[in-house]
Scaffold this active site. Sequence first.
Site, PDB file in Angstrom:
ATOM      1  N   ILE A 152       0.816  -1.359   0.062  1.00 51.28           N
ATOM      2  CA  ILE A 152      -0.120   0.028  -0.028  1.00 51.28           C
ATOM      3  C   ILE A 152       0.861   1.194   0.038  1.00 51.28           C
ATOM      4  O   ILE A 152       0.524   2.154  -0.618  1.00 51.28           O
ATOM      5  CB  ILE A 152      -0.889   0.026   1.073  1.00 51.28           C
ATOM      6  CG1 ILE A 152      -1.969  -1.122   1.181  1.00 51.28           C
ATOM      7  CG2 ILE A 152      -1.726   1.360   1.353  1.00 51.28           C
ATOM      8  CD1 ILE A 152      -2.934  -1.483   2.331  1.00 51.28           C
ATOM      9  N   ARG A 236      -3.651   0.975  11.234  1.00 52.60           N
ATOM     10  CA  ARG A 236      -4.496   0.386  12.239  1.00 52.60           C
ATOM     11  C   ARG A 236      -4.394   1.411  13.625  1.00 52.60           C
ATOM     12  O   ARG A 236      -3.438   2.230  13.876  1.00 52.60           O
ATOM     13  CB  ARG A 236      -3.636  -0.885  12.916  1.00 52.60           C
ATOM     14  CG  ARG A 236      -4.132  -1.927  11.878  1.00 52.60           C
ATOM     15  CD  ARG A 236      -5.462  -2.171  11.807  1.00 52.60           C
ATOM     16  NE  ARG A 236      -6.055  -3.505  10.887  1.00 52.60           N
ATOM     17  CZ  ARG A 236      -6.545  -3.389   9.898  1.00 52.60           C
ATOM     18  NH1 ARG A 236      -6.631  -2.050   9.445  1.00 52.60           N
ATOM     19  NH2 ARG A 236      -7.015  -4.417   9.212  1.00 52.60           N
ATOM     20  N   GLU A 265     -13.270   0.945  17.844  1.00 47.34           N
ATOM     21  CA  GLU A 265     -13.979   1.198  16.736  1.00 47.34           C
ATOM     22  C   GLU A 265     -15.295   0.415  16.961  1.00 47.34           C
ATOM     23  O   GLU A 265     -15.346  -0.800  17.114  1.00 47.34           O
ATOM     24  CB  GLU A 265     -13.313   0.513  15.496  1.00 47.34           C
ATOM     25  CG  GLU A 265     -12.256   1.252  15.108  1.00 47.34           C
ATOM     26  CD  GLU A 265     -11.365   0.818  13.779  1.00 47.34           C
ATOM     27  OE1 GLU A 265     -11.783  -0.094  12.930  1.00 47.34           O
ATOM     28  OE2 GLU A 265     -10.209   1.277  13.492  1.00 47.34           O
ATOM     29  N   HIS A 286     -12.862   3.893   9.082  1.00 46.03           N
ATOM     30  CA  HIS A 286     -12.374   2.514   8.638  1.00 46.03           C
ATOM     31  C   HIS A 286     -12.753   2.370   7.115  1.00 46.03           C
ATOM     32  O   HIS A 286     -12.988   1.103   7.074  1.00 46.03           O
ATOM     33  CB  HIS A 286     -12.478   1.438   9.658  1.00 46.03           C
ATOM     34  CG  HIS A 286     -11.498   0.411   9.382  1.00 46.03           C
ATOM     35  ND1 HIS A 286     -10.777  -0.409  10.470  1.00 46.03           N
ATOM     36  CD2 HIS A 286     -10.643  -0.038   8.229  1.00 46.03           C
ATOM     37  CE1 HIS A 286      -9.706  -1.195  10.039  1.00 46.03           C
ATOM     38  NE2 HIS A 286      -9.933  -0.933   8.699  1.00 46.03           N
ATOM     39  N   ALA A 288     -10.839   3.387   4.216  1.00 38.23           N
ATOM     40  CA  ALA A 288      -9.842   3.940   3.256  1.00 38.23           C
ATOM     41  C   ALA A 288      -9.585   2.871   2.541  1.00 38.23           C
ATOM     42  O   ALA A 288      -9.331   3.007   1.116  1.00 38.23           O
ATOM     43  CB  ALA A 288      -8.585   4.060   4.235  1.00 38.23           C
TER      44      ALA A 288
HETATM   45  O1  3PG Z   1      -7.092  -4.793   6.497  1.00 42.63           O
HETATM   46  C1  3PG Z   1      -7.731  -4.049   5.473  1.00 42.63           C
HETATM   47  O2  3PG Z   1      -7.458  -4.408   4.468  1.00 42.63           O
HETATM   48  C2  3PG Z   1      -8.604  -2.991   5.786  1.00 42.63           C
HETATM   49  O3  3PG Z   1      -8.629  -2.506   7.097  1.00 42.63           O
HETATM   50  C3  3PG Z   1      -9.943  -3.040   5.407  1.00 42.63           C
HETATM   51  O4  3PG Z   1     -10.297  -4.008   5.759  1.00 42.63           O
HETATM   52  P1  3PG Z   1     -11.989  -4.528   5.651  1.00 42.63           P
HETATM   53  O5  3PG Z   1     -12.042  -5.237   4.340  1.00 42.63           O
HETATM   54  O6  3PG Z   1     -12.424  -5.243   6.813  1.00 42.63           O
HETATM   55  O7  3PG Z   1     -12.772  -3.108   5.476  1.00 42.63           O
END
Ligand code: 3PG
Length: 313
Positions: A152, A236, A265, A286, A288
């Site tokens: 990423i 995180r 969260e 959460h 992104a």
């Molecule tokens: O770990 C991840 O890829 C992100 O936190 C997104 O996770 P999610 O698919 O559980 O929203």
Amino acid sequence: MPKVVVSEFMDEAAIATELAGFETLYDPGLVDRPGDLAEALRGADALIVRNRTQVRGALLDSAADLKVVGRLGVGLDNIDVDACNQRGIAVYPATGANDGAVAEYVIASAMLLLRGAYGATGQVVEGAWPRNALMGREIGGKRLGLVGFGAIARETARRASALGMEVSAHDPFLAPGDPAWTPPSGPVIRRDLATLIAQSDVLSLHVPLTEGTRGLIDGAAIARMPKGAVLINAARGGVVDEAAVAAALKAGHLGGAALDVFDREPLDAQTGAAFAGVPNLILTPHIAGVTQESNVRVSAVTAKAVRRHLIGP
Ligand SMILES: O=C(O)[C@H](O)COP(=O)(O)O
């Protein structure tokens, strides 16, 4: 016929195409009904989760036939991978499928926070014309610091380089000679963490939550960031001291912050109150890594991995 349980949201088209012929229970509300989830897991061969379902302890005890867990994302902190290994349960994260979504979130947040011009709609409607107050900063020429330089972060670096940023990163797990440091989009400067923190106009976090990263960006680290710097956490919660971020924004030491992930969260009344009235702060739930496009990619990759594991290619 293999039985698959999906306890959080995913793209239903991936279920229809990749899991055709399986007995699939798709109930995105199951994550909030542990009793029903345990019941559903009796006799299940596969479980597909996002980041909220806690795949450990009692849940694994209720899933004696489980062979595979598909993770609709990349973070594995909600899954006891060791316990899964011991039970012979394979775990498949959707590696790579949401990289672009997170990278775009980081770049968009950096641009919004540096420019600072987008919160004046109400004032403009009322006839105000606050041009001098909204004279923000450009992203071109700014120094981006990436804490962690995995997939990423590399996608973020590629976009940042295209926008004229100078990109540096800290990653103790990546050898100095690794070709990732010299991508076609332009070299990424390898730095120790202290230098990266002290010399970045935008600091973005790209590390998992581990014992080694918990509290990594604490009040002392934030104090060493340049005045006016922007901090982005789409990695995180727990890696950043949230109270220290709020205090540094209030004091005007940080120029802006975007937090997509939190120690707890969702936020509760107490944790939410800590952010009330804090300036130049973007909070998101959460999200992104979750776009319409990445949801399709992540769901397809995950469903395919589960199918392959259960019945082969
Ligand atoms: O770990 C991840 O890829 C992100 O936190 C997104 O996770 P999610 O698919 O559980 O929203």
